[in-house]
Design a protein around this motif. Structure first.
Motif, PDB file in Angstrom:
ATOM      1  N   ILE A 120     -18.610 -28.490  25.976  1.00  0.00           N
ATOM      2  CA  ILE A 120     -18.156 -29.359  24.884  1.00  0.00           C
ATOM      3  C   ILE A 120     -17.261 -30.476  25.410  1.00  0.00           C
ATOM      4  N   SER A 121     -16.242 -30.097  26.181  1.00  0.00           N
ATOM      5  CA  SER A 121     -15.285 -31.065  26.716  1.00  0.00           C
ATOM      6  C   SER A 121     -14.896 -30.622  28.127  1.00  0.00           C
ATOM      7  N   PRO A 122     -15.618 -31.074  29.142  1.00  0.00           N
ATOM      8  CA  PRO A 122     -15.429 -30.583  30.505  1.00  0.00           C
ATOM      9  C   PRO A 122     -14.024 -30.811  31.063  1.00  0.00           C
ATOM     10  N   LYS A 123     -13.306 -31.793  30.560  1.00  0.00           N
ATOM     11  CA  LYS A 123     -12.000 -32.119  31.124  1.00  0.00           C
ATOM     12  C   LYS A 123     -10.871 -31.263  30.589  1.00  0.00           C
ATOM     13  N   LYS A 124     -11.125 -30.481  29.549  1.00  0.00           N
ATOM     14  CA  LYS A 124     -10.086 -29.622  28.991  1.00  0.00           C
ATOM     15  C   LYS A 124     -10.050 -28.305  29.758  1.00  0.00           C
ATOM     16  N   THR A 125      -8.831 -27.860  30.092  1.00  0.00           N
ATOM     17  CA  THR A 125      -8.661 -26.653  30.882  1.00  0.00           C
ATOM     18  C   THR A 125      -7.730 -25.675  30.177  1.00  0.00           C
ATOM     19  N   TRP A 126      -7.796 -24.414  30.602  1.00  0.00           N
ATOM     20  CA  TRP A 126      -6.897 -23.404  30.052  1.00  0.00           C
ATOM     21  C   TRP A 126      -5.456 -23.691  30.443  1.00  0.00           C
ATOM     22  N   GLU A 127      -5.267 -24.245  31.640  1.00  0.00           N
ATOM     23  CA  GLU A 127      -3.919 -24.618  32.054  1.00  0.00           C
ATOM     24  C   GLU A 127      -3.354 -25.712  31.152  1.00  0.00           C
ATOM     25  N   GLY A 128      -4.218 -26.656  30.776  1.00  0.00           N
ATOM     26  CA  GLY A 128      -3.795 -27.698  29.844  1.00  0.00           C
ATOM     27  C   GLY A 128      -3.435 -27.127  28.486  1.00  0.00           C
ATOM     28  N   LEU A 129      -4.226 -26.155  28.018  1.00  0.00           N
ATOM     29  CA  LEU A 129      -3.924 -25.511  26.733  1.00  0.00           C
ATOM     30  C   LEU A 129      -2.596 -24.776  26.793  1.00  0.00           C
ATOM     31  N   ALA A 130      -2.331 -24.099  27.910  1.00  0.00           N
ATOM     32  CA  ALA A 130      -1.064 -23.379  28.056  1.00  0.00           C
ATOM     33  C   ALA A 130       0.121 -24.341  27.980  1.00  0.00           C
ATOM     34  N   GLY A 131       0.008 -25.471  28.661  1.00  0.00           N
ATOM     35  CA  GLY A 131       1.076 -26.469  28.594  1.00  0.00           C
ATOM     36  C   GLY A 131       1.239 -27.024  27.197  1.00  0.00           C
ATOM     37  N   ALA A 132       0.122 -27.230  26.493  1.00  0.00           N
ATOM     38  CA  ALA A 132       0.176 -27.752  25.130  1.00  0.00           C
ATOM     39  C   ALA A 132       0.883 -26.774  24.195  1.00  0.00           C
ATOM     40  N   VAL A 133       0.532 -25.492  24.297  1.00  0.00           N
ATOM     41  CA  VAL A 133       1.149 -24.483  23.429  1.00  0.00           C
ATOM     42  C   VAL A 133       2.640 -24.358  23.720  1.00  0.00           C
ATOM     43  N   LEU A 134       3.001 -24.400  24.982  1.00  0.00           N
ATOM     44  CA  LEU A 134       4.409 -24.267  25.355  1.00  0.00           C
ATOM     45  C   LEU A 134       5.260 -25.375  24.739  1.00  0.00           C
ATOM     46  N   VAL A 135       4.854 -26.619  24.916  1.00  0.00           N
ATOM     47  CA  VAL A 135       5.652 -27.721  24.364  1.00  0.00           C
ATOM     48  C   VAL A 135       5.589 -27.730  22.841  1.00  0.00           C
ATOM     49  N   ALA A 136       4.469 -27.259  22.252  1.00  0.00           N
ATOM     50  CA  ALA A 136       4.367 -27.198  20.791  1.00  0.00           C
ATOM     51  C   ALA A 136       5.354 -26.176  20.225  1.00  0.00           C
ATOM     52  N   LEU A 137       5.505 -25.047  20.900  1.00  0.00           N
ATOM     53  CA  LEU A 137       6.450 -24.026  20.435  1.00  0.00           C
ATOM     54  C   LEU A 137       7.887 -24.524  20.544  1.00  0.00           C
ATOM     55  N   ILE A 138       8.214 -25.155  21.660  1.00  0.00           N
ATOM     56  CA  ILE A 138       9.566 -25.693  21.831  1.00  0.00           C
ATOM     57  C   ILE A 138       9.839 -26.785  20.797  1.00  0.00           C
ATOM     58  N   GLY A 139       8.896 -27.708  20.661  1.00  0.00           N
ATOM     59  CA  GLY A 139       9.063 -28.777  19.675  1.00  0.00           C
ATOM     60  C   GLY A 139       9.125 -28.241  18.262  1.00  0.00           C
ATOM     61  N   GLY A 140       8.313 -27.208  17.951  1.00  0.00           N
ATOM     62  CA  GLY A 140       8.321 -26.632  16.615  1.00  0.00           C
ATOM     63  C   GLY A 140       9.664 -26.023  16.256  1.00  0.00           C
ATOM     64  N   VAL A 141      10.276 -25.323  17.199  1.00  0.00           N
ATOM     65  CA  VAL A 141      11.581 -24.718  16.948  1.00  0.00           C
ATOM     66  C   VAL A 141      12.641 -25.788  16.702  1.00  0.00           C
ATOM     67  N   LEU A 142      12.663 -26.806  17.538  1.00  0.00           N
ATOM     68  CA  LEU A 142      13.663 -27.873  17.381  1.00  0.00           C
ATOM     69  C   LEU A 142      13.465 -28.621  16.065  1.00  0.00           C
ATOM     70  N   LEU A 143      12.221 -28.909  15.715  1.00  0.00           N
ATOM     71  CA  LEU A 143      11.961 -29.624  14.468  1.00  0.00           C
ATOM     72  C   LEU A 143      12.294 -28.775  13.253  1.00  0.00           C
ATOM     73  N   ALA A 144      12.003 -27.486  13.326  1.00  0.00           N
ATOM     74  CA  ALA A 144      12.312 -26.598  12.205  1.00  0.00           C
ATOM     75  C   ALA A 144      13.818 -26.548  11.938  1.00  0.00           C
ATOM     76  N   ILE A 145      14.603 -26.491  12.999  1.00  0.00           N
ATOM     77  CA  ILE A 145      16.059 -26.379  12.850  1.00  0.00           C
ATOM     78  C   ILE A 145      16.686 -27.698  12.413  1.00  0.00           C
ATOM     79  N   PHE A 146      16.327 -28.782  13.067  1.00  0.00           N
ATOM     80  CA  PHE A 146      17.046 -30.042  12.872  1.00  0.00           C
ATOM     81  C   PHE A 146      16.402 -30.991  11.863  1.00  0.00           C
ATOM     82  N   LEU A 147      15.114 -30.811  11.560  1.00  0.00           N
ATOM     83  CA  LEU A 147      14.446 -31.763  10.673  1.00  0.00           C
ATOM     84  C   LEU A 147      13.940 -31.105   9.395  1.00  0.00           C
ATOM     85  N   LEU A 148      13.406 -29.897   9.491  1.00  0.00           N
ATOM     86  CA  LEU A 148      12.810 -29.254   8.324  1.00  0.00           C
ATOM     87  C   LEU A 148      13.762 -28.299   7.621  1.00  0.00           C
ATOM     88  N   GLN A 149      14.938 -28.041   8.245  1.00  0.00           N
ATOM     89  CA  GLN A 149      15.919 -27.118   7.661  1.00  0.00           C
ATOM     90  C   GLN A 149      15.310 -25.738   7.422  1.00  0.00           C
TER      91      GLN A 149
END
Length: 320
Positions: A222-251
């Motif tokens: 489907i998308s040869p350039k996408k890798t599991w390592e890339g997905l892992a990095g995406a999930v990691l930053v999404a979790l960190i960003g989600g926590v910060l946004l939940a606390i400081f922006l979404l209350q």
């Protein structure tokens, strides 16, 4: 009367030669740096499939407009959403013709654009009412085209055209209107801003992690350039960003940020893969070439569209 030229002071020729050499050295260094930069950019484009400079420039402009409109004037974001829906709908309806699928473009754009203010001003009821009316408009328009304008497809082709017309309205217009529906709620602009930020983090995280560590393809057909390592990095930053946004922006509590980040990471990745699959089935590389380094508008909205619906559902669960 002739005048003899004044003699050059001692050491002047050496100074001139030094200046000439210095200028030549600087020019040579500039050319060398440019060649190195171009080579690096070509390698990145080869591995990731995009022009880095154009992608960053256009991404910054779009992000700036979205952020400013969300923070200061909601109705500007609504107008921006309507414009994006119009272009994305036109792109998809046009791209489908590469697969001999005819979706009427004018009524599809009218229906999509009309859905945006309906969701903003009339809420969920107006969103569904105008969505159904838009689907009827697109279907009836196609039936009238088949009845009066040759060439006429066979029954199977007509069913395929009608189904594709409905799909365009669901995939582009309805999902995009979910972001506008969320925007219309009290404090909804912060939820829209938050899910867009997480989508961007997912894209950047997957891009950086895949570029540096990517070795194992995630969906090679489907998308040869996408890798599991890339997905892992995406999930990691999404979790960190989600926590910060939940606390400081979404209350919201920090643990909700983990849920928020994980859900948006999933929807953004699935949306990206689904559009890649759609393009592969149609037989095209990009939906259009309107955005250098990005392809088309829909190529930039593929992760945002399903994430908008997910963010609205999360808002309904915890904040409505």
């Amino acid at each position: 009367m002739s005048h003899d030229s004044e003699p050059e002071p001692p050491g002047a020729p050496q100074v001139k030669r030094a200046r000439s050499l210095s200028r030549a050295d600087i020019q040579a260094q500039v050319r060398a740096r440019k060649e190195q930069f171009d080579e690096a950019n070509e390698k990145i484009a080869e591995r990731t499939g995009r022009n880095l400079i154009s992608a960053i420039a256009i991404g910054i402009v779009l992000a700036a407009v979205m952020v400013l409109s969300l923070v200061f004037l909601k109705w500007i974001f609504m107008i921006l959403a309507a414009v994006l829906v119009a272009f994305a709908t036109l792109e998809l309806a046009t791209a489908l013709r590469h697969a001999s699928i005819h979706v009427p473009r004018i009524p599809s754009m009218i229906a999509g654009v009309g859905l945006v203010p309906a969701a903003f001003f009339w809420g969920a009821e107006g969103q569904w009412l105008v969505f159904v009316a838009g689907v009827v408009l697109v279907v009836v328009w196609r039936l009238l085209e088949v009845a009066f304008i040759p060439p006429r497809p066979d029954a199977r082709g007509l069913v395929r055209d009608v189904a594709a017309g409905v799909f365009v309205q669901v995939y582009v217009s309805f999902l995009a209107s979910a972001a506008v529906l969320l925007l219309s709620q009290e404090g909804g602009q912060w939820w829209v801003l938050s899910f867009i930020i997480v989508v961007v983090l997912v894209d950047v995280g997957a891009y950086a992690s895949g570029l540096n560590f990517g070795k194992h393809p995630m969906a090679p057909t489907i998308s040869p350039k996408k890798t599991w390592e890339g997905l892992a990095g995406a999930v990691l930053v999404a979790l960190i960003g989600g926590v910060l946004l939940a606390i400081f922006l979404l209350q919201q509590p920090w643990w909700f940020g983990l849920i928020f980040g994980a859900v948006i990471a999933i929807t953004a990745t699935v949306g990206d893969l689904c559009e890649s699959l759609l393009k592969r089935d149609i037989g095209i590389k990009d939906m259009s070439s309107w955005l250098p380094g990005h392809g088309g508008f829909l190529d930039r909205l593929d992760s945002i569209l399903p994430s908008a619906a997910a963010a609205y559902v999360l808002w309904v669960i915890v904040a409505s």
